[in-house]
Design a protein around this motif. Structure first.
Motif, PDB file in Angstrom:
ATOM      1  N   ARG A  86       1.092  -1.261   0.143  1.00 54.67           N
ATOM      2  CA  ARG A  86      -0.118   0.003   0.223  1.00 54.67           C
ATOM      3  C   ARG A  86       1.029   1.301  -0.049  1.00 54.67           C
ATOM      4  NH1 ARG A  86      -2.991   3.086   4.078  1.00 54.67           N
ATOM      5  NH2 ARG A  86      -4.804   3.908   2.978  1.00 54.67           N
ATOM      6  N   MET A  87       0.733   2.027  -0.996  1.00 53.26           N
ATOM      7  CA  MET A  87       1.683   3.301  -1.044  1.00 53.26           C
ATOM      8  C   MET A  87       1.631   4.147  -0.073  1.00 53.26           C
ATOM      9  SD  MET A  87       2.236   5.702  -4.297  1.00 53.26           S
ATOM     10  CE  MET A  87       2.690   4.308  -5.306  1.00 53.26           C
ATOM     11  N   ALA A 119       5.213   7.946  -2.263  1.00 49.23           N
ATOM     12  CA  ALA A 119       4.795   8.980  -3.325  1.00 49.23           C
ATOM     13  C   ALA A 119       5.666  10.039  -3.560  1.00 49.23           C
ATOM     14  CB  ALA A 119       3.262   9.346  -2.790  1.00 49.23           C
ATOM     15  N   HIS A 164       4.031  15.701 -11.186  1.00 50.97           N
ATOM     16  CA  HIS A 164       3.318  14.633 -11.858  1.00 50.97           C
ATOM     17  C   HIS A 164       3.273  14.623 -13.339  1.00 50.97           C
ATOM     18  CE1 HIS A 164      -0.519  12.718 -13.629  1.00 50.97           C
ATOM     19  NE2 HIS A 164      -0.034  11.744 -12.778  1.00 50.97           N
ATOM     20  N   MET A 190       1.289   3.654 -13.709  1.00 53.36           N
ATOM     21  CA  MET A 190       0.060   3.353 -12.679  1.00 53.36           C
ATOM     22  C   MET A 190       0.623   4.048 -11.470  1.00 53.36           C
ATOM     23  SD  MET A 190      -1.537  -0.188 -11.549  1.00 53.36           S
ATOM     24  CE  MET A 190      -0.192  -0.540 -10.766  1.00 53.36           C
ATOM     25  N   LYS A 191       1.690   3.529 -11.137  1.00 53.50           N
ATOM     26  CA  LYS A 191       2.142   4.109  -9.911  1.00 53.50           C
ATOM     27  C   LYS A 191       2.552   5.352  -9.556  1.00 53.50           C
ATOM     28  CE  LYS A 191       2.954   0.127  -7.499  1.00 53.50           C
ATOM     29  NZ  LYS A 191       2.180   0.050  -6.315  1.00 53.50           N
ATOM     30  N   ASN A 250       0.574   7.582 -11.054  1.00 55.58           N
ATOM     31  CA  ASN A 250      -0.974   8.283 -11.060  1.00 55.58           C
ATOM     32  C   ASN A 250      -1.242   7.845  -9.498  1.00 55.58           C
ATOM     33  OD1 ASN A 250      -1.380   9.430 -13.319  1.00 55.58           O
ATOM     34  ND2 ASN A 250      -2.077   7.460 -14.152  1.00 55.58           N
ATOM     35  N   GLU A 251      -1.065   6.764  -8.962  1.00 51.27           N
ATOM     36  CA  GLU A 251      -1.410   6.415  -7.524  1.00 51.27           C
ATOM     37  C   GLU A 251      -0.756   7.329  -6.581  1.00 51.27           C
ATOM     38  OE1 GLU A 251      -0.935   2.532  -4.585  1.00 51.27           O
ATOM     39  OE2 GLU A 251      -0.485   2.240  -6.506  1.00 51.27           O
ATOM     40  N   ALA A 252       0.648   7.682  -6.887  1.00 44.95           N
ATOM     41  CA  ALA A 252       1.280   8.623  -6.155  1.00 44.95           C
ATOM     42  C   ALA A 252       0.758   9.957  -6.099  1.00 44.95           C
ATOM     43  CB  ALA A 252       2.862   8.863  -6.386  1.00 44.95           C
ATOM     44  N   ARG A 253       0.441  10.520  -7.132  1.00 46.10           N
ATOM     45  CA  ARG A 253      -0.608  11.663  -7.068  1.00 46.10           C
ATOM     46  C   ARG A 253      -1.790  11.823  -6.360  1.00 46.10           C
ATOM     47  NH1 ARG A 253      -3.383  12.351 -12.420  1.00 46.10           N
ATOM     48  NH2 ARG A 253      -4.661  10.924 -11.320  1.00 46.10           N
ATOM     49  N   ASP A 254      -2.461  10.418  -6.490  1.00 45.01           N
ATOM     50  CA  ASP A 254      -3.717  10.358  -5.740  1.00 45.01           C
ATOM     51  C   ASP A 254      -3.409  10.416  -4.090  1.00 45.01           C
ATOM     52  OD1 ASP A 254      -5.174  10.283  -7.924  1.00 45.01           O
ATOM     53  OD2 ASP A 254      -5.109   8.196  -8.316  1.00 45.01           O
ATOM     54  N   VAL A 255      -2.330   9.522  -3.702  1.00 45.05           N
ATOM     55  CA  VAL A 255      -2.027   9.623  -2.418  1.00 45.05           C
ATOM     56  C   VAL A 255      -1.659  11.078  -1.732  1.00 45.05           C
ATOM     57  CG1 VAL A 255      -0.207   8.626  -0.821  1.00 45.05           C
ATOM     58  CG2 VAL A 255      -1.214   7.375  -2.148  1.00 45.05           C
TER      59      VAL A 255
END
Length: 145
Positions: free
Chosen positions: A80-81, A86, A109, A128-129, A131-136
């Motif tokens: 889980r990031m 991130a 980003h 994908m990672k 984008n996930e880092a941005r979301d976190v």
């Protein structure tokens, strides 16, 4: 009569192949980046050669506690990031964390996506990672709104 000879030759061949593979792996593990470059006939500048030598000397001279801390990070991604991961993925430095806002996050980003976009030869997994880092970080308390 011929079958035992064929089996014996096959077993001998398999044993010699396995032994050669193990020895090659042991030699491969001891190769430095400088040796790999020479084997692949890559010409390095004097500055690159000196940097390689100095960095390996610097690592050997580190304190045991610092070496232990560096060995804790083996690379790869967490299940889980985390916010720290991130920040690493997006290349946000410690000095930039204090001024982390939506504009800086968007800029970092965008830069990471340009470098790793699948349409330009990048990895879909890395995209994908990113984008996930941005979301976190969008949902983080570090982000100033």
């Amino acid at each position: 009569m011929v079958l035992p000879i064929i089996i014996g030759v096959g077993v001998t061949f398999a044993a010699v192949t396995a032994r050669s593979g193990i020895r090659a792996w042991e030699v491969y593990q001891k190769l430095t980046p400088l040796m790999i470059a020479r084997l692949n006939r890559i010409r390095l500048t004097e500055a690159e050669i000196n940097f390689q030598r100095e960095s390996s000397v610097r690592f050997r001279n580190l304190s045991p506690t610092l070496k232990a801390r560096l060995d804790q990070y083996r690379g790869g991604f967490s299940a889980r990031m985390t916010e720290a991961e991130a920040l690493l993925i997006l290349g946000i430095s410690g000095s930039e964390v204090a001024s982390l806002n939506e504009q800086l996050l968007k800029r970092k980003h965008h830069k990471a996506m340009v470098q790793n976009h699948p349409d330009r030869g990048g990895s879909p997994f890395l995209a994908m990672k990113i984008n996930e880092a941005r979301d976190v970080l969008c949902h983080s308390v570090m982000l100033k709104k």
